[in-house]
Design an enzyme around this catalytic site. Structure first.
Site, PDB file in Angstrom:
ATOM      1  N   GLU B 210       0.857  -1.183   0.000  1.00  0.00           N
ATOM      2  CA  GLU B 210       0.000   0.000   0.000  1.00  0.00           C
ATOM      3  C   GLU B 210       0.888   1.226   0.000  1.00  0.00           C
ATOM      4  OE1 GLU B 210      -2.425   0.279   3.502  1.00  0.00           O
ATOM      5  OE2 GLU B 210      -3.436  -1.589   3.044  1.00  0.00           O
ATOM      6  N   HIS B 247      -6.287   3.039   6.701  1.00  0.00           N
ATOM      7  CA  HIS B 247      -5.121   2.523   7.403  1.00  0.00           C
ATOM      8  C   HIS B 247      -4.275   3.718   7.789  1.00  0.00           C
ATOM      9  CE1 HIS B 247      -4.954  -1.783   5.587  1.00  0.00           C
ATOM     10  NE2 HIS B 247      -5.920  -1.639   6.462  1.00  0.00           N
TER      11      HIS B 247
END
Lengths: 373, 289
Positions: B210, B247
């Protein structure tokens, strides 16, 4: 969560760190009154943004009249996208030297990092780029904390003269504030050396959002994020919703899958209308989440991408079906469903919405992008 | 960090709704669950398993190697330290929103004790056909099958989708290692990549990364030394700059931790970076041909 200077400095003072005397003012008259009480002052815009000085948001004033005029100029300014609603009127301090100090979470090292430099007043990035030898770093074992000896070593040999012990003591106090209030970043720049010792002239405090629940009272003094009305509605529902400029609504579980779904919408030439994930415990709130996506008038189509692990597809699908049947929206909706509870979820989709999922998320996103054109 | 069938597993928070649900799934799949912990219910049984008042009591009782934490965020530090002090070899911390300073404290204690930590904010780890720890749908044969592809993932949901793509392409996994989506975690992409490289039966590895942080860049430094093929998927290429995307780790500020930076580092290391999760199957078919 960011804190403005006026909310952060009292935390330093509580730990015994010297800060200038100051008053908050929301009008130029209040600023003048503050200057009458404090003498020569600095009038400082209170916004959660850097570069306030360069933007003209920090002005010196020798008299109450000058303070009034400075406040009039600063109040209502926009700095970093924030309108200035209040100023901190702070006594002027006789500065011998400006230093830099910070404590932050170093993710890569998995430890707190203390930064110290004798080149205060500039951005630490600029200092580190221009004169890296002038930035001292010290990683702390969080279990034992910043020892006096380590703090003294950090400031030794920097020509601080008689101030050395007081600066070391300041660092130990700064570290205690970082720990006590779960800071992600606690920065004092500049730290002024004055005849009476170090004084924190500015303070930037960012609290770890995950720790906010155990600092409820303090967190209430933090700066609210700048949110659109829909984003605020998301926040009130405890959903992470970010409004974007596209027209393909996105609903997925988990931040990683949601980002991948947005990437996929882009991949097919479309533009996502939002980021919204219902991962973790929030997977049970698919209904309000979908209502939120649909409340955006720019949404022309919708892709729902569920890949259940912890989040159960059937529970999420129940929420989606309930919202859909209640709102009866006219925009087309496209599904991709796999993982925990997928069989049950697909049955609910068929029964309640009369739809089938696409075999892959790529195809679901492609259909949504085409429908939005 | 890769769980094997002989590893004895403790569930801290076993009596809660999620702890109960996933303890049953893990046990059905073959994980050797030895018992659970609930400080208020020591001495009871739950799911036919002993409940201990602490991990230390569990160690004296049935014993355990790895503890899986189904514990609310602000209770994680105490529970994790209990397990570390009890002598756990590994911890799987599933909880999201653990305060970062708590995580750093746990990791400092774990390092000293030699305890390996996965997470926080991980979906756990799966060794297909053997056992799993956490809340991955290991029991769903569309998603998890024994095979030759190792997977390391920051995200549970996207990792699950990649596992699905692997199965749809006719492959299976040797092991899935969820490292977690938090900015500070116990096991990095690089460390998981190293473990998968030497894990028996692994012929290729998929990195599911990510935007944010520098873990993919660090993993690239190891990938360049590997003989096995590595493919990668980095989520967040379309994310706007400067906004946190759920996140806590996934934030882009300037070029640091950006999609472009990660892609460049991985491609320089000979890693094929895929445009979409559905490309995983084709890329593996080519790599393993």
């Amino acid at each position: 969560m960011n804190f403005e200077e006026c909310a952060a400095k009292p935390l330093l003072a509580e730990a015994g760190i010297a800060v200038p005397r100051s008053r908050l003012a929301t009008t130029s008259e209040e600023a003048a009154a503050a200057a009458r009480a404090l003498g020569p002052v600095v009038v400082k815009a209170q916004v959660p943004a850097g570069k306030r000085g360069k933007a003209g948001g920090i002005r010196r004033a020798q008299t109450p009249e000058e303070a009034e005029s400075a406040a009039r100029g600063i109040l209502g300014m926009a700095i970093g996208g924030h309108a200035v609603a209040r100023v901190l009127v702070e006594e002027q301090v006789a500065i011998e030297r400006e230093l830099y100090a910070a404590v932050l979470n170093d993710a890569a090292a998995r430890q707190p990092l203390v930064l110290f430099s004798t080149e205060g007043g500039m951005d630490i990035e600029e200092i580190a780029a221009a004169r890296p030898e002038r930035v001292r770093r010290h990683h702390v074992d969080i279990r034992s904390g910043l020892a006096d000896e380590a703090a003294r070593a950090l400031v030794r040999g920097l020509d601080l003269g008689d101030h050395e012990p007081a600066v070391a003591k300041f660092l130990v106090s700064l570290y205690s504030v970082y720990r006590r209030h779960d800071a992600e970043l606690l920065e004092v720049n500049p730290l002024a050396l004055t005849a009476s010792g170090p004084v924190a002239l500015d303070c930037k405090f960012v609290m770890d959002d995950s720790a906010a629940p155990r600092h409820a009272e303090l967190a209430a003094r933090g700066t609210p994020e700048t949110l659109s009305p829909l984003e605020q509605r998301g926040k009130d529902l405890a959903l992470k919703f970010i409004e974007l400029d596209g027209n393909v609504g996105v609903l997925a579980n988990g931040a990683g899958l949601t980002m991948a779904t947005m990437d996929m919408v882009r991949h097919w030439g479309g533009r996502p209308a939002n980021f919204l994930e219902i991962g973790g415990e929030s997977y049970t709130r698919a209904k309000p989440a979908l209502e939120l996506v649909l409340a955006n008038p720019h949404v022309k189509s919708l892709v729902v991408n569920f890949c259940g692990a912890f989040a159960r597809c059937d529970v999420m699908m129940e929420g989606v079906a309930a919202a859909w049947q209640e709102l009866k929206p006219s925009v087309p909706i496209f599904f991709s469903i796999d993982g925990t509870g997928d069989v049950e979820a697909i049955a609910i989709l068929k029964k309640r919405l009369g739809l089938d999922p696409f075999p892959t998320m790529a195809l679901a996103c492609k259909a949504a992008v085409e429908a939005a054109r | 960090m890769i769980l094997r069938r002989p590893d004895r597993v403790l569930i801290q928070g076993i009596t809660g709704k999620q702890g109960t649900f996933w303890a049953e799934r893990m046990r059905e799949y073959g994980t050797a669950i030895m018992g659970g912990v609930n400080p208020k219910r020591g001495g009871e049984t739950h799911l036919g398993l002993p409940v201990y008042a602490s991990a230390k009591a569990a160690m004296k009782g049935n014993g355990f190697d790895v503890s899986v934490l189904f514990i609310p965020p602000l209770g994680v530090k105490e529970a994790a330290l209990d397990a570390i002090e009890a002598g756990a070899k590994g911890l799987v911390v599933l909880t999201e929103h653990v305060p970062v300073q708590d995580t750093m404290y746990i990791l400092a204690a774990a390092k000293e004790a030699g305890t390996r930590v996965l997470g926080p904010n991980t979906a756990g780890t799966v060794t297909p056909g053997e056992c799993f720890a956490g809340f991955m749908p290991a029991f769903n044969a569309k998603i998890v099958r024994p095979g030759a592809v190792g997977v390391v993932s920051r995200s549970g949901s996207l990792g699950t989708l990649v596992c699905l793509s692997i199965c749809q392409a006719g492959f299976g996994q040797s092991a899935f290692v969820g490292i977690g989506g938090d900015p500070v975690i116990g096991t990095t992409t690089r460390e998981a990549l190293e473990a998968l490289d030497t894990f028996p039966g692994t012929r290729a590895v998929v990195i599911v990364g990510e935007i944010g942080g520098t873990m993919e860049e660090e993993a690239a430094e190891y990938a360049v030394t590997m003989k096995k093929p590595v493919v990668a998927l980095i989520a967040g290429g379309a994310a706007p700059e400067g906004r946190k995307m759920g996140h806590a780790g996934a934030i882009v500020v300037g070029d640091k931790g950006s999609y472009a930076s990660k892609r460049r580092a991985l491609e320089r290391a000979g890693v094929r970076v895929l445009a979409t999760p559905n490309d995983v199957g084709a890329a593996l078919a080519e790599a393993l041909a």
